[in-house]
Design a protein around this motif. Structure first.
Motif, short mmCIF file in Angstrom:
data_model
loop_
_atom_site.label_atom_id
_atom_site.label_comp_id
_atom_site.label_asym_id
_atom_site.label_seq_id
_atom_site.Cartn_x
_atom_site.Cartn_y
_atom_site.Cartn_z
N TRP A 37 0.83 -1.22 0.00
CA TRP A 37 0.00 0.00 0.00
C TRP A 37 0.87 1.27 0.00
CZ3 TRP A 37 -5.15 1.22 -0.59
CH2 TRP A 37 -5.50 2.53 -0.27
N ILE B 53 -5.79 0.05 -6.73
CA ILE B 53 -4.92 1.15 -6.28
C ILE B 53 -3.98 1.52 -7.43
CG2 ILE B 53 -5.14 0.40 -3.88
CD1 ILE B 53 -2.29 -0.71 -4.05
N MET C 113 -13.34 2.70 -12.67
CA MET C 113 -14.49 2.19 -11.91
C MET C 113 -15.51 3.29 -11.67
SD MET C 113 -14.34 0.09 -8.39
CE MET C 113 -15.79 -0.48 -7.55
N LYS D 32 -4.62 9.83 1.69
CA LYS D 32 -5.76 10.71 1.42
C LYS D 32 -5.43 12.18 1.71
CE LYS D 32 -8.52 7.13 0.58
NZ LYS D 32 -9.14 6.82 -0.70
N VAL E 23 -12.85 8.04 8.40
CA VAL E 23 -13.35 6.71 8.77
C VAL E 23 -12.19 5.85 9.27
CG1 VAL E 23 -14.59 4.68 7.93
CG2 VAL E 23 -15.12 6.93 7.01
N ARG F 179 -15.22 8.32 12.76
CA ARG F 179 -16.10 7.15 12.85
C ARG F 179 -16.65 6.83 11.46
NH1 ARG F 179 -20.87 10.96 15.06
NH2 ARG F 179 -19.19 11.72 16.33
N SER F 180 -17.33 5.71 11.37
CA SER F 180 -17.99 5.41 10.12
C SER F 180 -19.46 5.80 10.30
CB SER F 180 -17.86 3.91 9.85
OG SER F 180 -18.66 3.57 8.78
N PRO G 129 -23.60 5.79 9.08
CA PRO G 129 -24.53 5.01 8.26
C PRO G 129 -24.75 5.70 6.92
CG PRO G 129 -25.56 5.75 10.32
CD PRO G 129 -24.19 6.32 10.29
N LEU H 159 -24.42 9.69 5.43
CA LEU H 159 -23.49 10.03 4.35
C LEU H 159 -24.22 10.89 3.32
CD1 LEU H 159 -20.54 9.07 3.74
CD2 LEU H 159 -21.54 7.46 2.14
N ASP I 85 -4.42 8.54 -5.06
CA ASP I 85 -5.63 7.73 -4.87
C ASP I 85 -5.92 6.99 -6.17
OD1 ASP I 85 -7.86 6.74 -3.63
OD2 ASP I 85 -8.66 8.69 -3.04
N GLY I 86 -6.11 5.67 -6.08
CA GLY I 86 -6.35 4.87 -7.29
C GLY I 86 -7.46 5.48 -8.13
N ASN J 130 -10.90 7.18 -6.26
CA ASN J 130 -11.67 8.03 -5.36
C ASN J 130 -13.12 8.08 -5.80
OD1 ASN J 130 -12.95 10.32 -3.95
ND2 ASN J 130 -10.93 10.52 -3.05
N LEU J 131 -13.90 7.23 -5.15
CA LEU J 131 -15.31 7.11 -5.48
C LEU J 131 -16.15 8.18 -4.78
CD1 LEU J 131 -15.67 3.23 -5.32
CD2 LEU J 131 -15.32 4.66 -7.33
C1 GDG Z 1 -9.90 1.88 -2.87
C2 GDG Z 1 -8.90 2.84 -3.54
C3 GDG Z 1 -10.60 3.29 -5.30
C4 GDG Z 1 -16.62 6.35 3.21
N1 GDG Z 1 -16.96 6.74 4.43
C5 GDG Z 1 -18.13 6.14 4.73
C6 GDG Z 1 -18.52 5.39 3.65
N2 GDG Z 1 -17.57 5.52 2.72
C7 GDG Z 1 -17.58 4.87 1.40
C8 GDG Z 1 -17.72 5.86 0.29
C9 GDG Z 1 -17.02 5.16 -0.87
C10 GDG Z 1 -16.00 4.27 -0.18
O1 GDG Z 1 -16.33 4.21 1.19
C11 GDG Z 1 -14.59 4.85 -0.30
O2 GDG Z 1 -14.11 4.61 -1.56
P1 GDG Z 1 -12.88 5.40 -2.19
O3 GDG Z 1 -12.80 5.10 -3.62
O4 GDG Z 1 -13.06 6.84 -1.97
O5 GDG Z 1 -11.57 4.94 -1.39
P2 GDG Z 1 -10.87 3.55 -0.82
O6 GDG Z 1 -11.65 2.99 0.31
O7 GDG Z 1 -9.48 3.94 -0.48
O8 GDG Z 1 -10.88 2.50 -2.01
C12 GDG Z 1 -9.65 3.91 -4.28
C13 GDG Z 1 -11.46 2.22 -4.67
O9 GDG Z 1 -10.67 1.28 -3.95
C14 GDG Z 1 -12.28 1.47 -5.71
O10 GDG Z 1 -11.49 0.87 -6.67
O11 GDG Z 1 -11.43 4.31 -5.81
O12 GDG Z 1 -8.74 4.76 -4.92
O13 GDG Z 1 -8.02 3.41 -2.58
O14 GDG Z 1 -17.92 4.35 -1.55
O15 GDG Z 1 -19.07 6.11 0.10
N3 GDG Z 1 -19.68 4.69 3.62
C15 GDG Z 1 -20.45 4.74 4.72
N4 GDG Z 1 -20.10 5.44 5.80
C16 GDG Z 1 -18.96 6.14 5.87
O16 GDG Z 1 -18.66 6.75 6.90
N5 GDG Z 1 -21.61 4.09 4.72
#
Ligand code: GDG
Length: 737
Positions: free
Chosen positions: A97, A167, A236, A288, A318, A358-359, A361, A365, A382-383, A385-386
């Protein structure tokens, strides 16, 4: 097609054990949603770790767990606590990572965790092998499982394997520092298709494959022994509908239906309609750039003091990988920073940063997305960033400004966002100012375009396009296989060979009868080859010709005494029955004086390259150069030569790591056809490996048996994989007669 097997570190379900009963709850993450269309019904299986270690699973519940998982089309890989520590927290998250996100200083190279990574990857591979059948399609996900493709391939060469890396793949300069870099690349190359989010990662991967493994890469195909591996980018997407529908539903809620968080956010908005919410959401991860974002916010407040009491930054961090020391340090740094900045700027009615560790619900979000005027997402790397995509999907009225780091993969397809360099505080401060003042009309216009794209290329499309490309790759392989010299086809050729009275064989030398050498003069024929050629040469009714681009002096030295027939320098010279070479084509060489200095200037500027001077051609060899640099120089040389030779009767041949300038009216095709016309042959055979041999394949009559060595594009009728197989075929010719 058989079933689809999906493999990721974690299963798309969460196991909960309470009072001796098991519940398996489907996860709602992006990957699980995206794979829905692929992971459906009884013809698909998802293999992964359940999230509970062996120590945490009571033996009495083992069966119930398997049954609960099976209901969700899932099957678990068992891992002990020590394995999770070494494989997941260790090698995956303390080595790969940080390295792949360019945090070289955080990367730990520990032999023990590498060994555990290998053991656990083997466990995943074994779990697949237990279930996989020949016509299954296997899709492996992410950096925790990079050795699995090759481990499966070894045991099941025929199955179709895809791999997707979520990633970034780092540049060669970073990747090369990994002690186990070759093993990782070789592991990945067990796949038929390797997918990345964006072209940059794909390009870095191909460069490492070329430089570290020395494999041939053409466009996005990698040639490895008898296989072609396709590399491509598949950005993605998100489940657009899920986010936009949720946002619309939130907008229609009455006050009593709203969450407590939403009510609080509304209260602040009502108290000060001018105030703006800035939103930052990430897992708490150094990649991040959360700490840097906080420093930049402080900088912004100092540069634009007019926004004090007007702007609030909501930080949702989170919790993630909290048993990795680096993450614990980061957590402490962020806690302190938030405290310091709030302490410095807060007033009785205003706290600049609201910090949640925290995370939340899903419902909350959506509250945050829909209530924030600006999403400020500035990862250092960041690979994809969704979160950036999700924010845009929830802006159903078209307003909202996205400030996004150029270092996120998503920046590639989100040009309408305000793109910034996360290290440039000046630019960030000015961009926040711009975002705060951006007219609603402009916001809608930018978001409208982004939304259209995200809606179209959603996560389901992403999964489908990966799968259909993988299946197409399988078909392409099948097309190759159909032209491979299998036993039946071989027998037909051997029968034709035996029943023929007058046979003509054209055999290329380098890459066909003998392997390549960095120094062409060292690729001397071995005793086994001499014995084979002697036998063919002496065979009644067979005319053997060695046909090569090599110079006549070398071939005279190697083969004249043997009296083999030879055509050299691509067809300039011929020697039959041991006679001296005579010219087959009337060619000039006065152009050499002009071209030689050009090639020399390329030799001077390209370490490892050299010129080979033949009687009627000049060749620039670059096999020993750095592969990327060599290719670059080769295309530069093509441009220079093309403009130089103009309408002259010269042509440039692009061989295997060699460029050759020679007269246009000379090629192996013309030469072989002339020899063919000399007698009445009833069996004609030509074999070669590079594109100078294509002239033979094209110009010899249709009845000729033409064979290409290596799985490249060709006019030949059949393929063989390597020089070993060529020799086996020639031995078979001898046996049959
Ligand atoms: C890896 C790569 C790549 C976040 N906080 C909460 C929550 N989330 C959800 C978001 C989003 C997901 O988590 C985070 O996705 P990301 O893409 O931003 O980042 P990574 O977790 O690092 O994912 C990344 C990804 O894989 C896909 O290939 O984009 O670059 O590092 O969906 O909504 N969801 C909830 N509560 C939270 O507090 N429910």
């Amino acid at each position: 097609m058989g079933k689809t097997i999906i493999i990721s570190n974690r299963l798309p379900v969460q196991l909960q054990i309470s009072n001796g009963t098991i519940a398996a709850i489907p996860s709602v993450g992006g990957l699980a949603t995206g794979m829905k269309s692929v992971h459906s019904g009884g013809d698909s299986l998802w293999i992964g770790w359940s999230g509970l270690t062996d120590e945490e699973i009571p033996e009495s519940l083992e069966r119930d767990i398997d049954t609960a998982l099976a209901k969700h089309g899932s099957s678990k890989v068992r891992l002990t606590e020590a394995e999770v520590e070494g494989f997941y927290f260790g090698f995956s998250n303390r080595t790969i990572w940080p390295l792949f996100h360019y945090f070289l200083e955080y990367s730990e190279f520990e032999l023990d965790s590498w060994n555990t990574y290998k053991t656990v990857n083997q466990k995943f591979a074994d779990a697949i092998l237990e279930k996989a059948e020949a016509d299954d399609v296997i899709w492996i996900h992410d950096y925790q499982l990079m050795l699995v493709p090759q481990m499966v391939r070894e045991k099941r060469p025929e199955v179709s394997i895809g791999f997707f890396l979520h990633i970034p793949f780092p540049s060669f300069e970073i990747f090369r520092t990994l002690p186990w870099r070759r093993e990782i690349l070789e592991g990945l190359l067990g796949s038929d298709q390797i997918g990345f989010h964006i072209y940059d990662y794909e390009r870095h991967f191909l460069s490492s494959v070329r430089r570290l493994l020395g494999l041939e890469v053409s466009f996005n195909d990698i040639y490895q022994d008898n296989r072609i591996i396709k590399v491509d980018s598949f950005p993605m997407g998100i489940d657009y509908k899920k986010f936009s529908t949720a946002a619309e539903e939130h907008g229609q809620r009455t006050v009593t239906e709203q969450s407590e968080l939403q009510q609080r956010l509304n209260k602040h908005k009502t108290n000060d309609p001018e105030a703006k919410f800035l939103l930052s959401i990430d897992r708490l991860d150094y990649s991040k750039g959360i700490a840097k974002r906080l420093y930049a916010f402080e900088y912004f407040l100092n540069k634009y003091p007019q926004y004090k009491e007007k702007v609030r930054l909501i930080v949702l961090a989170v919790p993630s990988r909290s048993n990795v020391p680096q993450y614990q340090l980061l957590k402490r740094e962020i806690d302190e920073l938030v405290g310091r900045i709030n302490g410095e700027f807060s007033t009785v009615s205003w706290t600049p940063i609201w910090y949640f560790y925290r995370s939340m619900p899903f419902d909350n979000l959506i509250d945050l997305y829909t209530s924030s005027d600006i999403a400020w997402l500035t990862p250092l790397r960041d690979g994809m960033n969704l979160v950036a995509k999700e924010y845009i999907a929830t802006r159903t009225d078209g307003t909202g400004v996205l400030i996004l780091s150029e270092m996120a993969g998503s920046a590639n397809e989100m040009n309408e966002a305000l793109l910034i360099n996360p290290n440039n505080f000046e630019q960030i401060a000015d961009t926040i100012d711009e975002a705060i003042n951006m007219p609603k009309e402009e916001q809608r216009q930018r978001n409208g375009q982004l939304q259209q794209r995200l809606k179209r290329y959603n996560v389901e499309k992403w999964a489908q396009s990966f799968m259909s490309s993988l299946l197409a790759q399988k078909e392409r392989d099948a097309a190759h296989v159909s032209r491979k010299l299998n036993d039946t086809r071989l027998q037909t050729i051997l029968n034709a060979y035996t029943s023929a009275d007058r046979r003509l064989l054209f055999l290329d030398y380098d890459g066909t009868l003998a392997g390549f050498h960095n120094d062409p003069q060292k690729a001397v024929p071995d005793e086994e080859l001499y014995a084979l050629l002697d036998a063919l040469h002496q065979q009644k009714g067979t005319d053997l010709y060695l046909i090569s681009g090599r110079d006549k002096d070398t071939f005279s030295r190697w083969f004249q005494a043997k009296k083999y027939n030879m055509i050299v320098e691509h067809g300039v010279w011929i020697s039959q029955n041991g006679e001296d070479f005579r010219m087959l084509e009337n060619v000039k060489n006065d152009w050499m004086e002009k071209i030689r200095p050009v090639l020399e200037s390329f030799v001077d500027r390209t370490p490892g390259s050299f010129i080979e001077e033949k009687n009627y051609s000049l060749a620039w060899h670059y096999r020993k150069t750095d592969p990327d640099f060599g290719n670059l120089r080769a295309s530069e040389l093509t441009t220079v030569l093309t403009s130089l030779i103009g309408t002259d009767d010269l042509s440039v041949l692009n061989g295997n790591k060699v460029m050759e300038v020679k007269s246009s009216n000379v090629n192996k095709g013309r030469a072989s056809v002339r020899v063919f016309g000399e007698k009445d042959y009833d069996f004609v055979f030509a074999i070669g490996d590079d594109w100078t041999d294509e002239f033979m394949f094209q110009e010899l009559p249709d009845t000729a048996v033409t064979v290409k060595v290596g799985l490249q594009k060709t006019h030949a009728k059949y393929f063989l994989e390597n020089t070993k197989q060529v020799r086996e075929l020639l031995h078979a010719f001898l046996k049959e007669t």
